[in-house]
Motif scaffolding. Structure first.
Motif, PDB file in Angstrom:
ATOM      1  N   ILE A  12     -14.293  58.997  13.235  1.00  0.00           N
ATOM      2  CA  ILE A  12     -13.902  58.272  12.019  1.00  0.00           C
ATOM      3  C   ILE A  12     -12.386  58.116  11.974  1.00  0.00           C
ATOM      4  CG2 ILE A  12     -13.852  58.390   9.490  1.00  0.00           C
ATOM      5  CD1 ILE A  12     -16.552  59.977   9.745  1.00  0.00           C
ATOM      6  N   ILE A  13     -11.650  59.189  12.253  1.00  0.00           N
ATOM      7  CA  ILE A  13     -10.197  59.083  12.170  1.00  0.00           C
ATOM      8  C   ILE A  13      -9.630  58.215  13.299  1.00  0.00           C
ATOM      9  CG2 ILE A  13      -9.953  61.206  10.848  1.00  0.00           C
ATOM     10  CD1 ILE A  13      -8.890  62.613  13.273  1.00  0.00           C
ATOM     11  N   ARG A  14     -10.319  58.175  14.440  1.00  0.00           N
ATOM     12  CA  ARG A  14      -9.886  57.262  15.501  1.00  0.00           C
ATOM     13  C   ARG A  14     -10.031  55.818  15.027  1.00  0.00           C
ATOM     14  NH1 ARG A  14     -11.618  54.382  20.135  1.00  0.00           N
ATOM     15  NH2 ARG A  14     -13.808  54.823  19.747  1.00  0.00           N
ATOM     16  N   GLY A  15     -11.109  55.536  14.321  1.00  0.00           N
ATOM     17  CA  GLY A  15     -11.300  54.195  13.766  1.00  0.00           C
ATOM     18  C   GLY A  15     -10.212  53.833  12.769  1.00  0.00           C
ATOM     19  N   TRP A  16      -9.849  54.763  11.904  1.00  0.00           N
ATOM     20  CA  TRP A  16      -8.772  54.504  10.940  1.00  0.00           C
ATOM     21  C   TRP A  16      -7.466  54.237  11.663  1.00  0.00           C
ATOM     22  CZ3 TRP A  16      -9.700  59.513   7.669  1.00  0.00           C
ATOM     23  CH2 TRP A  16     -10.899  59.389   6.947  1.00  0.00           C
ATOM     24  N   ARG A  17      -7.168  55.054  12.689  1.00  0.00           N
ATOM     25  CA  ARG A  17      -5.912  54.913  13.429  1.00  0.00           C
ATOM     26  C   ARG A  17      -5.850  53.591  14.190  1.00  0.00           C
ATOM     27  NH1 ARG A  17      -2.470  53.616  16.176  1.00  0.00           N
ATOM     28  NH2 ARG A  17      -0.794  54.784  17.136  1.00  0.00           N
ATOM     29  N   ASN A  18      -7.012  53.076  14.593  1.00  0.00           N
ATOM     30  CA  ASN A  18      -7.052  51.828  15.350  1.00  0.00           C
ATOM     31  C   ASN A  18      -7.075  50.581  14.472  1.00  0.00           C
ATOM     32  OD1 ASN A  18      -6.825  52.746  17.984  1.00  0.00           O
ATOM     33  ND2 ASN A  18      -9.025  53.100  18.183  1.00  0.00           N
ATOM     34  N   HIS A  19      -7.074  50.746  13.176  1.00  0.00           N
ATOM     35  CA  HIS A  19      -7.052  49.571  12.287  1.00  0.00           C
ATOM     36  C   HIS A  19      -5.775  48.778  12.584  1.00  0.00           C
ATOM     37  CE1 HIS A  19      -6.763  47.102   8.706  1.00  0.00           C
ATOM     38  NE2 HIS A  19      -8.048  47.354   8.518  1.00  0.00           N
ATOM     39  N   PRO A  20      -5.861  47.459  12.657  1.00  0.00           N
ATOM     40  CA  PRO A  20      -4.671  46.655  12.980  1.00  0.00           C
ATOM     41  C   PRO A  20      -3.471  46.910  12.071  1.00  0.00           C
ATOM     42  CG  PRO A  20      -6.643  45.304  13.111  1.00  0.00           C
ATOM     43  CD  PRO A  20      -7.071  46.641  12.554  1.00  0.00           C
ATOM     44  N   LYS A  21      -3.675  47.134  10.788  1.00  0.00           N
ATOM     45  CA  LYS A  21      -2.548  47.387   9.879  1.00  0.00           C
ATOM     46  C   LYS A  21      -1.911  48.747  10.147  1.00  0.00           C
ATOM     47  CE  LYS A  21      -4.037  44.407   6.081  1.00  0.00           C
ATOM     48  NZ  LYS A  21      -4.524  44.353   4.694  1.00  0.00           N
ATOM     49  N   VAL A  22      -2.707  49.727  10.500  1.00  0.00           N
ATOM     50  CA  VAL A  22      -2.171  51.048  10.821  1.00  0.00           C
ATOM     51  C   VAL A  22      -1.395  50.970  12.134  1.00  0.00           C
ATOM     52  CG1 VAL A  22      -2.767  53.440  11.416  1.00  0.00           C
ATOM     53  CG2 VAL A  22      -3.948  52.291   9.527  1.00  0.00           C
ATOM     54  N   ARG A  23      -1.981  50.320  13.133  1.00  0.00           N
ATOM     55  CA  ARG A  23      -1.290  50.200  14.423  1.00  0.00           C
ATOM     56  C   ARG A  23       0.021  49.445  14.274  1.00  0.00           C
ATOM     57  NH1 ARG A  23      -5.915  47.689  16.845  1.00  0.00           N
ATOM     58  NH2 ARG A  23      -4.420  46.431  18.001  1.00  0.00           N
ATOM     59  N   HIS A  30      -0.887  50.548  20.529  1.00  0.00           N
ATOM     60  CA  HIS A  30      -2.070  50.187  21.315  1.00  0.00           C
ATOM     61  C   HIS A  30      -3.330  50.768  20.668  1.00  0.00           C
ATOM     62  CE1 HIS A  30      -1.248  54.225  22.867  1.00  0.00           C
ATOM     63  NE2 HIS A  30      -2.519  54.265  23.241  1.00  0.00           N
ATOM     64  N   GLU A  31      -4.455  50.181  21.004  1.00  0.00           N
ATOM     65  CA  GLU A  31      -5.724  50.711  20.525  1.00  0.00           C
ATOM     66  C   GLU A  31      -6.068  51.957  21.334  1.00  0.00           C
ATOM     67  OE1 GLU A  31     -10.259  49.224  19.636  1.00  0.00           O
ATOM     68  OE2 GLU A  31      -8.594  47.799  19.547  1.00  0.00           O
ATOM     69  N   ILE A  32      -6.442  53.006  20.629  1.00  0.00           N
ATOM     70  CA  ILE A  32      -6.728  54.292  21.263  1.00  0.00           C
ATOM     71  C   ILE A  32      -8.208  54.364  21.605  1.00  0.00           C
ATOM     72  CG2 ILE A  32      -6.761  56.787  20.876  1.00  0.00           C
ATOM     73  CD1 ILE A  32      -4.270  56.289  19.052  1.00  0.00           C
ATOM     74  N   GLY A  33      -8.489  54.598  22.880  1.00  0.00           N
ATOM     75  CA  GLY A  33      -9.864  54.706  23.346  1.00  0.00           C
ATOM     76  C   GLY A  33     -10.411  56.108  23.168  1.00  0.00           C
ATOM     77  N   PRO A  34     -11.721  56.263  23.367  1.00  0.00           N
ATOM     78  CA  PRO A  34     -12.353  57.574  23.182  1.00  0.00           C
ATOM     79  C   PRO A  34     -11.767  58.669  24.071  1.00  0.00           C
ATOM     80  CG  PRO A  34     -14.015  55.860  23.395  1.00  0.00           C
ATOM     81  CD  PRO A  34     -12.698  55.219  23.686  1.00  0.00           C
ATOM     82  N   ASP A  35     -11.465  58.370  25.340  1.00  0.00           N
ATOM     83  CA  ASP A  35     -10.932  59.395  26.241  1.00  0.00           C
ATOM     84  C   ASP A  35      -9.542  59.843  25.812  1.00  0.00           C
ATOM     85  OD1 ASP A  35     -13.250  59.306  27.716  1.00  0.00           O
ATOM     86  OD2 ASP A  35     -12.428  57.990  29.276  1.00  0.00           O
ATOM     87  N   GLU A  36      -8.679  58.894  25.467  1.00  0.00           N
ATOM     88  CA  GLU A  36      -7.332  59.242  25.012  1.00  0.00           C
ATOM     89  C   GLU A  36      -7.398  60.070  23.730  1.00  0.00           C
ATOM     90  OE1 GLU A  36      -3.129  57.147  23.626  1.00  0.00           O
ATOM     91  OE2 GLU A  36      -4.798  55.876  24.229  1.00  0.00           O
ATOM     92  N   HIS A  37      -8.288  59.681  22.833  1.00  0.00           N
ATOM     93  CA  HIS A  37      -8.446  60.400  21.569  1.00  0.00           C
ATOM     94  C   HIS A  37      -8.922  61.839  21.825  1.00  0.00           C
ATOM     95  CE1 HIS A  37      -8.711  60.518  17.230  1.00  0.00           C
ATOM     96  NE2 HIS A  37      -9.962  60.917  17.285  1.00  0.00           N
ATOM     97  N   ALA A  38      -9.862  61.996  22.745  1.00  0.00           N
ATOM     98  CA  ALA A  38     -10.375  63.329  23.071  1.00  0.00           C
ATOM     99  C   ALA A  38      -9.273  64.203  23.679  1.00  0.00           C
ATOM    100  CB  ALA A  38     -11.566  63.215  24.020  1.00  0.00           C
TER     101      ALA A  38
END
Length: 166
Positions: A12-23, A30-38
C-alpha cells in the motif's frame, strides 16, 4: 495517529509513493518496483537510525512519515512524508489529513524521539508544502541545488526547533 508499519502495509505504501504527484514532489521521481521496495524495507527495518511510520487519519491508513539520522544522543534528525493522494482526495480529506500528519510527526519528533530540532528538504517550487511547513513554524534555513532525474533543482532546507514549537 502514527503507528509502526505492518507487513501488509508495504504494498500500500509503495502505491502511495508511486503516485505521480508524490513522485513529482520527491527528490527521487522514478517509479519504485517491488524488488527495489523490498530491498529498501529490508535495509530500513534493521536500521535503528531510521524510522518509518504509517499515519492514520480517522482510523484509516493515509500516509507515511519517515525519520532519519536517529540515535543515542542525537538531537537533530531529518523527516519526510507522503500521503495517500487518491484516497484522501476522493474523500475530501486531503488537507485535513495533511495537517494531521504534520502535527503528529512534530509531536512524535519532540516527544517519543526526544529531538530538539527537526529538519527536512522541500523542492523550492513546491510552494504548497513550503506554506504548510511555515504554518507549523518551520523556518527555511538554507538552500542548495540537487540533481533530480539529471536536472538541477533548487532545494530548501527547513527546520523546526522544540522551543519554537512550544
Amino acid at each position: 495517529m502514527l503507528r509502526h508499519v505492518r507487513e501488509h502495509d508495504l504494498e500500500i505504501i509503495r502505491g502511495w509513493r508511486n503516485h505521480p504527484k508524490v513522485r513529482a514532489a520527491s527528490l527521487t521521481t522514478h517509479e519504485i518496483g517491488p524488488d527495489e521496495h523490498a530491498r529498501w524495507w529490508a535495509a530500513l527495518s534493521g536500521d535503528p537510525s531510521r524510522q518509518v511510520l504509517v499515519y492514520e487519519h480517522a482510523g484509516v491508513p493515509s500516509g507515511v512519515v519517515t525519520f532519519a539520522g536517529l540515535g543515542p544522543g542525537v538531537t537533530t534528525a531529518a523527516w519526510g512524508f507522503y500521503l495517500d493522494i487518491d484516497g484522501l482526495e476522493s474523500s475530501g480529506e486531503l488537507l485535513r489529513a495533511w495537517i494531521g500528519l504534520e502535527r503528529a510527526a512534530i509531536e512524535h519528533a519532540f516527544g517519543p524521539l526526544g529531538l530538539v530540532r527537526l529538519r527536512g528538504e522541500v523542492l523550492e517550487d513546491n510552494e504548497s508544502v513550503r506554506r504548510l511547513h511555515r504554518r507549523f513554524g518551520f523556518a527555511e534555513i538554507g538552500s542548495g541545488t540537487r540533481a533530480v532525474d539529471g536536472v538541477d533543482r533548487n532545494v530548501i532546507t527547513i527546520q523546526l526547533s522544540r522551543e519554537d514549537n512550544a
